[in-house]
Scaffold this motif. Structure first.
Motif, mmCIF file in Angstrom:
data_model
loop_
_atom_site.group_PDB
_atom_site.id
_atom_site.type_symbol
_atom_site.label_atom_id
_atom_site.label_comp_id
_atom_site.label_asym_id
_atom_site.label_seq_id
_atom_site.Cartn_x
_atom_site.Cartn_y
_atom_site.Cartn_z
ATOM 1 N N GLU A 50 36.469 -22.961 5.261
ATOM 2 C CA GLU A 50 37.451 -21.879 5.275
ATOM 3 C C GLU A 50 37.071 -20.775 4.297
ATOM 4 O O GLU A 50 37.563 -19.654 4.387
ATOM 5 N N GLU A 51 36.212 -21.124 3.358
ATOM 6 C CA GLU A 51 35.696 -20.126 2.411
ATOM 7 C C GLU A 51 34.281 -20.538 2.004
ATOM 8 O O GLU A 51 33.849 -21.665 2.228
ATOM 9 N N GLY A 52 33.533 -19.595 1.386
ATOM 10 C CA GLY A 52 32.166 -19.871 0.970
ATOM 11 C C GLY A 52 31.161 -19.409 2.009
ATOM 12 O O GLY A 52 31.497 -19.160 3.175
ATOM 13 N N ALA A 53 29.900 -19.299 1.575
ATOM 14 C CA ALA A 53 28.808 -18.892 2.463
ATOM 15 C C ALA A 53 27.723 -19.960 2.429
ATOM 16 O O ALA A 53 27.394 -20.468 1.360
ATOM 17 N N PRO A 54 27.159 -20.338 3.589
ATOM 18 C CA PRO A 54 26.113 -21.362 3.630
ATOM 19 C C PRO A 54 24.919 -20.965 2.766
ATOM 20 O O PRO A 54 24.457 -19.823 2.831
ATOM 21 N N GLN A 55 24.427 -21.903 1.958
ATOM 22 C CA GLN A 55 23.282 -21.616 1.092
ATOM 23 C C GLN A 55 21.983 -21.975 1.798
ATOM 24 O O GLN A 55 21.934 -22.897 2.588
ATOM 25 N N GLY A 56 20.939 -21.220 1.470
ATOM 26 C CA GLY A 56 19.629 -21.515 2.033
ATOM 27 C C GLY A 56 19.259 -20.645 3.217
ATOM 28 O O GLY A 56 18.087 -20.492 3.537
ATOM 29 N N GLY A 57 20.255 -20.079 3.887
ATOM 30 C CA GLY A 57 19.981 -19.221 5.033
ATOM 31 C C GLY A 57 19.601 -17.813 4.599
ATOM 32 O O GLY A 57 19.953 -17.366 3.506
ATOM 33 N N PRO A 58 18.901 -17.064 5.451
ATOM 34 C CA PRO A 58 18.486 -15.703 5.090
ATOM 35 C C PRO A 58 19.642 -14.705 5.013
ATOM 36 O O PRO A 58 19.522 -13.661 4.385
ATOM 37 N N LEU A 59 20.751 -15.042 5.676
ATOM 38 C CA LEU A 59 21.880 -14.110 5.702
ATOM 39 C C LEU A 59 22.746 -14.209 4.450
ATOM 40 O O LEU A 59 23.365 -13.214 4.036
ATOM 41 N N SER A 60 22.786 -15.377 3.820
ATOM 42 C CA SER A 60 23.674 -15.592 2.669
ATOM 43 C C SER A 60 23.420 -14.629 1.503
ATOM 44 O O SER A 60 24.370 -14.059 0.960
ATOM 45 N N PRO A 61 22.151 -14.424 1.069
ATOM 46 C CA PRO A 61 21.924 -13.474 -0.037
ATOM 47 C C PRO A 61 22.377 -12.058 0.299
ATOM 48 O O PRO A 61 22.907 -11.347 -0.558
ATOM 49 N N LEU A 62 22.187 -11.664 1.569
ATOM 50 C CA LEU A 62 22.610 -10.317 1.998
ATOM 51 C C LEU A 62 24.123 -10.189 1.930
ATOM 52 O O LEU A 62 24.660 -9.208 1.396
ATOM 53 N N LEU A 63 24.826 -11.194 2.449
ATOM 54 C CA LEU A 63 26.287 -11.163 2.435
ATOM 55 C C LEU A 63 26.830 -11.192 1.010
ATOM 56 O O LEU A 63 27.816 -10.516 0.696
ATOM 57 N N SER A 64 26.176 -11.980 0.136
ATOM 58 C CA SER A 64 26.630 -12.052 -1.258
ATOM 59 C C SER A 64 26.464 -10.708 -1.955
ATOM 60 O O SER A 64 27.306 -10.299 -2.756
ATOM 61 N N ASN A 65 25.383 -10.004 -1.633
ATOM 62 C CA ASN A 65 25.172 -8.687 -2.246
ATOM 63 C C ASN A 65 26.141 -7.646 -1.709
ATOM 64 O O ASN A 65 26.509 -6.704 -2.424
ATOM 65 N N ILE A 66 26.542 -7.791 -0.453
ATOM 66 C CA ILE A 66 27.560 -6.881 0.105
ATOM 67 C C ILE A 66 28.870 -7.053 -0.651
ATOM 68 O O ILE A 66 29.541 -6.084 -1.005
ATOM 69 N N LEU A 67 29.209 -8.313 -0.921
ATOM 70 C CA LEU A 67 30.454 -8.588 -1.653
ATOM 71 C C LEU A 67 30.349 -8.107 -3.102
ATOM 72 O O LEU A 67 31.257 -7.422 -3.609
ATOM 73 N N LEU A 68 29.254 -8.441 -3.770
ATOM 74 C CA LEU A 68 29.112 -8.112 -5.195
ATOM 75 C C LEU A 68 28.709 -6.651 -5.434
ATOM 76 O O LEU A 68 28.652 -6.210 -6.582
ATOM 77 N N ASP A 69 28.462 -5.930 -4.349
ATOM 78 C CA ASP A 69 28.219 -4.494 -4.495
ATOM 79 C C ASP A 69 29.470 -3.811 -5.062
ATOM 80 O O ASP A 69 29.384 -2.782 -5.738
ATOM 81 N N GLU A 70 30.630 -4.416 -4.792
ATOM 82 C CA GLU A 70 31.883 -3.895 -5.346
ATOM 83 C C GLU A 70 31.883 -4.027 -6.870
ATOM 84 O O GLU A 70 32.413 -3.167 -7.578
ATOM 85 N N LEU A 71 31.292 -5.108 -7.373
ATOM 86 C CA LEU A 71 31.168 -5.275 -8.824
ATOM 87 C C LEU A 71 30.219 -4.236 -9.401
ATOM 88 O O LEU A 71 30.499 -3.638 -10.447
ATOM 89 N N ASP A 72 29.097 -4.010 -8.716
ATOM 90 C CA ASP A 72 28.127 -3.001 -9.171
ATOM 91 C C ASP A 72 28.775 -1.621 -9.280
ATOM 92 O O ASP A 72 28.581 -0.898 -10.267
ATOM 93 N N LYS A 73 29.536 -1.263 -8.260
ATOM 94 C CA LYS A 73 30.190 0.053 -8.242
ATOM 95 C C LYS A 73 31.219 0.183 -9.358
ATOM 96 O O LYS A 73 31.371 1.249 -9.966
ATOM 97 N N GLU A 74 31.921 -0.917 -9.658
ATOM 98 C CA GLU A 74 32.911 -0.906 -10.730
ATOM 99 C C GLU A 74 32.222 -0.724 -12.088
ATOM 100 O O GLU A 74 32.703 0.044 -12.934
ATOM 101 N N LEU A 75 31.109 -1.407 -12.281
ATOM 102 C CA LEU A 75 30.362 -1.277 -13.544
ATOM 103 C C LEU A 75 29.772 0.127 -13.682
ATOM 104 O O LEU A 75 29.751 0.693 -14.780
ATOM 105 N N GLU A 76 29.287 0.688 -12.575
ATOM 106 C CA GLU A 76 28.757 2.060 -12.593
ATOM 107 C C GLU A 76 29.873 3.064 -12.898
ATOM 108 O O GLU A 76 29.664 4.022 -13.650
#
Length: 282
Positions: A50-76
Motif C-alpha cells: 500500500e506504500e513504498g517503492a520496490p527496491q532494485g528495479g531501474p524505476l525506483s531511483p527515478l521515482l524516489s528522485n521525483i519525490l525528493l525533488d520537492e526537498l531539493d526545491k525547499e532547500l534551494e
C-alpha cells in the motif's frame, strides 16, 4: 540526514500526484501505479504493498528522485548549500546552532509535506570532517577542503579482501586473484576523487603479505616447500631450514625469505592488481 526506511514508506498517492504534473498520459500513470502496487514475496506468499517503492528495479531511483525533488526545491528556496543522493542528504550550515534548527525544521517539512520520517540515529549535526557521505569524508589542507575515504569504507574494503584472501578457503590462486581484482578495480574507480595514495600503498603491503601466506599454505608439505624454494633460487641449506620451520603462516609471510622469492614483481606477473597502481592509472 538519512531518511528512515525510505523505500518502504513512499506514499503512493503523493508520488503519483507529483508524477502527474509532468506526465499527462493516464496509461503511463496506471502502469506506474501497478508497479508500485505489485507487491512483494514474503515466505512464499504475495503481499500487496500500500506504500513504498520496490527496491532494485531501474524505476525506483527515478521515482524516489521525483519525490525528493520537492526537498531539493525547499532547500534551494531557503538558500542552503546541500548535496543529496537518493535518501542520503548533507546540508552545509555555518554553525551547530543553525544546523540543529535546520534539522528540526526539515524534519517537520518531510513529515508534513512528503509523509517521510528522518532516521534520528543516523542523522546528526556535526562537522563534515567527522561524517560519512556515500563512503566519502573531508579533510582540510592549507585551508582547502579535500576528499578522503571514510574509515568505515576502508574497513568494509578490508573485510572483502580478507574474505578473498582467506588462506583457509581452498581456491585456485588465479581465481583468488581474479576475485581480488574485481574488488580492487571497482572500489578504486568509485573512490577515485579521494586523496588516498599513501593509504593504498599500506593496503598493498598487507594484501601481498596475505597472498604470500596463501601460497605458503598451498605448498603444505616440507618437501613441496623445499622444492619450490629451490626453484626460486634459494640456496638448498637455507631452503631446507625454512621448509622445516614451525612458524605460523602469518609470521612466515613477513619473513625475508618469502619477500625475496615471492617478490612484488612476481605477484604482479601472477596477476595481482595493485590498489596504488590502479589509482595512478585513473
Amino acid at each position: 540526514m538519512d531518511l528512515e526506511k525510505f523505500f518502504d514508506n513512499v506514499n503512493h498517492d503523493l508520488l503519483i500526484h507529483l508524477v502527474a504534473r509532468k506526465i499527462k498520459d493516464k496509461r503511463v500513470l496506471k502502469l506506474i501505479r501497478r508497479y508500485l502496487n505489485s507487491g512483494v514475496m514474503l515466505k512464499g506468499m504475495l503481499v500487496k504493498t500500500e506504500e513504498g517503492a520496490p527496491q532494485g528495479g531501474p524505476l525506483s531511483p527515478l521515482l524516489s528522485n521525483i519525490l525528493l525533488d520537492e526537498l531539493d526545491k525547499e532547500l534551494e528556496r531557503r538558500g542552503h548549500k546541500f548535496c543529496r543522493y537518493a535518501d542520503d542528504c548533507n546540508i552545509y550550515i555555518k554553525s551547530i546552532r543553525a544546523g540543529e534548527r535546520i534539522l528540526e525544521s526539515i524534519t517537520k517539512f518531510l513529515k508534513s509535506k512528503l509523509k517521510l520520517k528522518v532516521n534520528k540515529e543516523k542523522s546528526a549535526v556535526s562537522s563534515p570532517i567527522k561524517r560519512k557521505f556515500l563512503g566519502y569524508s573531508f579533510y582540510y589542507l592549507k585551508g582547502v577542503a579535500r576528499f578522503r575515504v571514510h574509515d568505515k569504507s576502508y574497513k568494509r574494503l578490508k573485510d572483502k579482501i580478507r574474505k578473498a584472501t582467506n588462506k583457509n578457503i581452498s581456491m585456485n590462486f588465479k581465481d583468488r586473484l581474479g576475485k581480488l581484482k574485481e574488488i580492487i578495480v571497482g572500489w578504486v574507480n568509485y573512490f577515485k576523487l579521494a586523496d588516498m595514495k599513501n593509504k593504498l600503498r599500506e593496503l598493498d603491503k598487507w594484501i601481498r603479505r596475505r597472498l604470500r601466506a596463501c601460497i605458503w599454505k598451498t605448498w603444505k608439505r616440507v618437501k613441496t616447500r623445499y622444492k619450490n624454494l629451490v626453484k626460486l633460487k634459494v640456496p638448498r641449506d637455507i631452503a631446507w631450514q625454512h621448509a622445516n620451520t614451525r612458524k605460523g603462516y602469518w609470521r612466515i609471510s613477513k619473513s625475508p625469505i618469502l619477500s625475496k622469492t615471492i617478490t612484488n614483481k612476481r605477484l604482479t606477473n601472477y596477476g595481482f592488481t595493485s590498489l596504488s597502481l590502479q589509482y595512478e592509472k585513473i
